[in-house]
Design an enzyme around this catalytic site. Structure first.
Site, PDB file in Angstrom:
ATOM      1  CG  HIS A 389      -2.025  -1.163   0.868  1.00  0.00           C
ATOM      2  ND1 HIS A 389      -1.707  -2.201   1.965  1.00  0.00           N
ATOM      3  CD2 HIS A 389      -3.103  -0.974  -0.175  1.00  0.00           C
ATOM      4  CE1 HIS A 389      -2.761  -3.409   1.355  1.00  0.00           C
ATOM      5  NE2 HIS A 389      -3.175  -2.453   1.054  1.00  0.00           N
ATOM      6  CE  LYS A 469      -9.539  -3.646 -12.557  1.00  0.00           C
ATOM      7  NZ  LYS A 469      -9.641  -5.205 -12.240  1.00  0.00           N
ATOM      8  CG  HIS A 515      -5.501  -0.822  -2.147  1.00  0.00           C
ATOM      9  ND1 HIS A 515      -5.374  -1.780  -1.269  1.00  0.00           N
ATOM     10  CD2 HIS A 515      -6.861   0.037  -3.261  1.00  0.00           C
ATOM     11  CE1 HIS A 515      -6.735  -0.953  -0.730  1.00  0.00           C
ATOM     12  NE2 HIS A 515      -6.797   0.218  -1.786  1.00  0.00           N
TER      13      HIS A 515
HETATM   14 ZN   LIG Z   1      -5.171  -3.717  -0.295  1.00  0.00          ZN
END
Ligand SMILES: [Zn+2]
Ligand SMILES: [Zn+2]
Length: 642
Positions: A389, A469, A515
């Site tokens: 992270h 993402k 993430h």
């Molecule tokens: Zn995560």
């Protein structure tokens, strides 16, 4: 009869009588050679057979041999021929269900008490060949649903009856080949002469309509191509994939196992597999420290309250295991590591001066997967993510994404993957976060990809609800794609956990959270590595690098001394000093895919050398033990990158 205009997308048009078939129109619009390559066509947006009559002005787009769509039509047509053959051979003992084309071929589901055997496959294939040789047309019939229900009902085809009744329409279409009728929307190839190369592959159980409460059917899988050469190529690739199957190699190389008593989808790493994993983990950790990350360790369970705050209980609970009671407080196993890293973040007041914070963890998580979906190392119930992270300011996002991509591609390349497809997924319909944030984050992802000179495809609306993402699918030696890396921007968790940092203006701000997992999970990645290398791992992460083989007992002591010397030099070495034939010992080492075999006979004993044989069968000139150590160290450094 009135005239209609039929045209091709790029302009050519003909005026013909209404009722002209697609085929007749195409024979006027295309050269003879091109027309012969047509198997079906689009009339506007709808796929139709070549024999469909046209009654209004239409733009035609032919579907031809050699295209994916053409192949789909061929494969679906082959499924009909297979059902025809099965009905011919087994009569009323079988009921037919459905038979669509799928990614690499087709299947058809049958109800039959007896299991289909390899001998049955041969019979079915032969009967299919007979049907094909009769050069039968695929005829389309339209009839009322009542009529069709009656017809299929008479034959006891209960699945077809159910399908028609569920459609709830007045009229259905059927296709007939040589009298065998099947409910179908189409389209199909005009006749069976197109079906030249097919093969039945395997049979598996399948529930009617995928529902475990329904009948268990037998699903016969097959494939078809327009020519024998393409079929042969596919079958060879399939054979190669079988040889590389990580479950088979995992057993042969003693890498991992699963035990009923322990539970499905739970991996036990055997010593060789544990060594492989340790080498990958060590490299991964080193690379992360070198790239400005710090490592964390966090627990496997947490209070249920944490999962309430994170939103997992609301949105992810079907993937989580049931709660356990500890001193009257409910705890749950973690499906993700994120909230733990947030816990570390919140353990002290954060300032913009610390940013970016990059925390990585090889974090083991547990997620529920249906038993039927489990598959070797690729789909499991407990796995270790190579998670990280990143917490940063909005203005640092682009640079951080660039930094992640850099590390990501470097690690993939070191493991031998330099071909991949990259996808950028944008905002889905249901999502949290402001338009402004989404826009800024999506732009940052794009700019980072472009700055890194990477080609990518946009997957519109396929982002996670909390942010856009990037996904990277790697390609292996057999050109198969594997989803591995993911980089996700998150506007949700910082908000839910009320995360903050003190900015240069001395007021509180919310950080951006990223993430990312590069390998995805160690289990999955190792599964892919096994198949990519067919178990013959590069020296730098081969669990065993060398094995010493003596020719006779006379060199056993010398072999022992070489073994000690190599072991102390940090080389992963084994010895096979048994009183066995050398060829036998070589074969065994080769099966275990050990990179170097060090053969010691009288000559080597005398000279203090080893004769080096590679797993490929190639021999290197004899060398001193010290030279061999240097050779290994150099090869490892080159493979690992430093
Ligand atoms: Zn995560
Ligand atoms: Zn069909």
């Amino acid at each position: 009869m009135s005239a209609i205009t039929l045209s091709l997308k790029d302009g050519d048009a003909v005026s013909v009588a209404a009722g002209t078939t697609v085929q007749e129109a195409l024979s006027q619009l295309l050269s003879n050679k091109q027309r012969k390559r047509c198997v079906a066509a689009y009339a506007g947006e709808t796929v139709v057979d070549l024999l469909t009559p046209l009654t209004e002005d239409t733009v035609l787009t032919p579907i031809q041999v050699g295209t994916d769509e053409g192949l789909e039509v061929l494969r679906h047509s082959t499924a009909h021929v297979m059902a025809h053959a099965v009905r011919d051979l087994f009569g009323d003992d079988v009921k037919v269900a459905i038979g669509p084309a799928i990614a690499d071929g087709f299947y058809y589901d049958f109800l039959r008490d007896e299991p289909f055997t390899p001998e049955d496959f041969e019979k079915i294939e032969n009967r299919m060949a007979e049907i094909v040789a009769r050069n039968l047309p695929f005829e389309r019939l339209e009839m009322s649903s009542n009529e069709a229900v009656a017809a299929f009902g008479d034959q006891g085809e209960k699945y077809k009856v159910e399908l028609i009744e569920d459609l709830g329409v007045d009229q259905v279409s059927l296709y007939s080949i040589g009298g065998f009728r099947d409910l179908c929307r189409g389209p199909h190839v005009p006749n069976t002469s197109f079906i030249k190369a097919f093969k039945l592959l395997r049979v598996a159980g399948a529930y009617w309509r995928g529902d475990e409460k329904n009948d268990v059917l037998q699903r016969i899988y097959g494939t078809a191509f327009f020519d024998a050469k393409a079929l042969k190529k596919y079958l060879n690739a399939l054979e190669e994939a079988k040889k590389r199957d990580h479950r088979k190699l995992g057993k042969e190389l003693e890498l991992f196992t699963m035990e009923d008593q322990i539970g499905p989808g739970l991996i036990l790493w055997q010593p060789k597999g544990a060594q492989l994993r340790r080498l990958i983990e060590d490299y991964w950790k080193d690379e992360h420290y070198r790239h400005g990350y710090e490592l964390l360790y966090t627990p496997h369970i947490a209070r249920q309250d944490l999962w309430k705050t994170s939103g997992h209980l609301d949105f992810y609970s079907e993937n989580m295991y049931s709660a356990m009671d500890i001193d009257d407080v409910q705890y749950q196993l973690k499906p993700m590591n994120c909230p733990f890293h947030i816990g570390v973040y919140k353990s002290s007041k954060r300032s913009y001066r610390e940013f970016p914070i990059r925390w990585a963890e090889l974090g083991t998580v547990y997620r529920y997967e249906r038993a039927g979906a489990l598959h070797g190392l690729l789909r499991v119930r407990g796995f270790t993510q190579d998670d990280a992270h990143i917490f940063c300011r909005p203005d640092q996002l682009e640079e951080e994404i660039f930094h992640i991509l850099d590390l990501n591609l470097r690690i993939l390349k070191t493991f031998g993957f330099d071909s991949y497809d990259i996808y950028l997924s944008t905002r889905p319909e249901k999502s949290v976060g402001t338009d402004e944030n989404w826009e800024a984050a999506t732009t940052a992802l794009k700019l980072a990809l472009e700055k890194k000179n990477l080609d990518y495809m946009i997957d519109p609306g396929e982002g996670v609800f909390y942010g856009p993402k990037i996904d990277i699918k790697i390609k292996d030696q057999l050109h198969r794609s594997w989803q591995c890396s993911t980089i996700q921007v998150d506007f949700n968790l910082p908000e839910r956990f009320k995360m903050s940092f003190v900015g240069s203006d001395n007021t509180e701000h919310q950080p951006i959270m990223i993430h990312r997992a590069l390998m995805g999970s160690l289990e999955r990645f190792i599964g892919v590595l096994i198949e990519h290398y067919a178990g013959a791992f590069p020296l730098w992460f081969a669990p065993v690098q060398a094995r010493i083989l003596n020719i006779t007992d006379d060199q056993a002591e010398y072999g022992e001394a070489v073994y000690e010397q190599l072991r102390l030099a940090g080389i992963r070495v084994e010895k096979d000093l048994r009183n066995e034939k050398l060829n036998y010992k070589i074969r065994e080492a080769q099966v275990k895919k050990i990179p170097y075999m060090l053969i010691v006979g009288d000559k080597e004993k005398e000279a203090g050398t080893v004769a080096v044989r590679l797993r490929t069968g190639k021999n290197l000139p004899p060398m001193s033990v010290a030279d061999f150590i240097e050779l290994v160290q150099k090869e490892v450094a080159a493979g690992r990158g430093y």
